[in-house]
Design an enzyme around this catalytic site. Structure first.
Site, PDB file in Angstrom:
ATOM      1  CB  THR A   1      -0.980   0.025   1.191  1.00 48.64           C
ATOM      2  OG1 THR A   1      -0.221   0.010   2.416  1.00 48.64           O
ATOM      3  CG2 THR A   1      -1.930  -1.158   1.161  1.00 48.64           C
TER       4      THR A   1
ATOM      5  CB  VAL B   1      -5.411   5.846  -0.563  1.00 55.44           C
ATOM      6  CG1 VAL B   1      -5.732   7.335  -0.589  1.00 55.44           C
ATOM      7  CG2 VAL B   1      -4.683   5.428  -1.846  1.00 55.44           C
ATOM      8  CG  HIS B   2      -2.036   2.841   4.091  1.00 57.98           C
ATOM      9  ND1 HIS B   2      -0.818   2.449   3.581  1.00 57.98           N
ATOM     10  CD2 HIS B   2      -1.814   3.993   4.761  1.00 57.98           C
ATOM     11  CE1 HIS B   2       0.113   3.328   3.944  1.00 57.98           C
ATOM     12  NE2 HIS B   2      -0.458   4.285   4.635  1.00 57.98           N
ATOM     13  CG  ASP B   3      -7.729   1.910   5.618  1.00 57.11           C
ATOM     14  OD1 ASP B   3      -8.121   2.686   6.501  1.00 57.11           O
ATOM     15  OD2 ASP B   3      -6.821   1.066   5.806  1.00 57.11           O
TER      16      ASP B   3
END
Ligand code: RIB
Ligand code: CA
Length: 312
Positions: free
Chosen positions: A192, A238-240
């Protein structure tokens, strides 16, 4: 048939973006959004889940789970990226929650109502999931799949040199989930961290006249400011959103079966995800890990799922 999902979130600006992607997706049946403390304390996470849903007003409102503080929280603070209120200190108004259903009860009821067909997308610390499995051990075998945003395989952590934030917040909970017989997919920082969305994102957002477009234009500027101040980055992670994409567009990712556990005691390594990568591993495989992705297509999917302009 829309995919039944539960989003377990600690909003958090990137969690909020993932919710904007999921709650308008006709291919997803978001049966619940459950709050968990992490980027902000439990009570603020619950408030933020409701604030996000009220602000973007999706076609189908999900059940909301209320977070409660973890039993073994390590001293951690997400305010450096997400602000005091967890959503960039925009200070959204929120109607008071009438009845607060605990997140772990909402998850347990939802999974029992649809055995082996619910995907739980865990975008924050694993406190809620661990509680569900401790109180109802059979449940971990009744969840269709758990997709987890967090951990690191080879790369450094982001909250300590060894640990990624979600795992670090509640290492005991993460170990409980990692060791459960559930079907797990991990989307680690190694992957990510590869995507940094630049300011061009603002040209790709849904129109400001839309509720999502208006909401994102409020919470994203504080995120860009925080990333510049904290990391000197001209863009945001924007990991999620990437973890959500791995759950709904797995064809854009490559996965590897791996054996993982969580360090819970280390003075320097608490919250570290440890993988048995020996030539002859002794640990049993207990999850698949996302190891590669088609970056350009993932970014295009994120923008498309936000309802924004297609990326050339
Ligand atoms: O390490 C990144 C993760 O920690 C993301 O889920 C972010 O929202 C924070 O919870
Ligand atoms: Ca999160």
């Amino acid at each position: 048939m829309p995919k039944k999902v539960i989003l377990d979130v600690d909003p958090g600006i990137d969690d909020a973006m993932a919710l904007c992607m999921a709650l308008f997706d006709p291919d997803l049946d978001v049966i619940a959004v459950t709050a968990v403390g992490g980027n902000c304390p439990a009570d603020k996470a619950t408030r933020n889940v409701q604030a996000i849903i009220e602000q973007i007003d999706p076609p189908r409102w999900p059940r909301i789970g209320a977070a409660s503080p973890p039993d073994h929280r390590l001293p951690v603070d997400g305010r450096y990226l997400h602000g005091d209120d967890g959503l960039g200190d925009v200070k959204f108004e929120v109607a008071e929650l009438r009845t607060r259903h605990p997140s772990e009860k909402v998850i347990s009821d939802a999974v029992r109502s649809a055995p082996n067909s619910v995907t739980i997308i865990a975008l924050g610390p694993l406190t809620n999931l661990a509680r569900v499995f401790q109180r109802d051990p059979e449940l971990s075998s009744l969840v269709g799949q758990i997709v987890i945003s967090g951990g690191t395989v080879k790369g450094p952590g982001n909250i300590t040199p060894a640990a990624e934030f979600n795992i670090y917040c509640d290492p005991e909970a993460a170990r409980e989930v990692f060791r459960s017989p559930s079907t797990k997919t991990l989307v680690p920082l190694d992957l990510t961290n590869q995507i940094v969305l630049s300011y061009d994102l603002f040209n790709r957002l849904p129109e400001e006249s839309t509720k999502v477009g208006k909401f994102l234009r409020k919470i994203l500027p504080p995120a860009f400011r925080a990333y510049r101040q904290q990391f000197g980055l001209e863009g945001i992670h924007v990991h999620d959103s990437i973890a959500l994409c791995a759950a709904v567009n797995p064809e854009l990712f490559a996965f590897r079966e791996m054996a993982a556990d969580v360090e819970t005691m280390g003075e320097l390594t608490a919250g570290m995800t440890v993988f048995d990568r020996r030539r002859v591993p002794a640990w049993r495989h207990n999850m698949e890990v996302a190891i590669e992705m088609e970056e350009k297509k993932v970014v295009a999917e994120l923008i498309r799922r936000l309802g924004g302009e297609p990326v050339e």
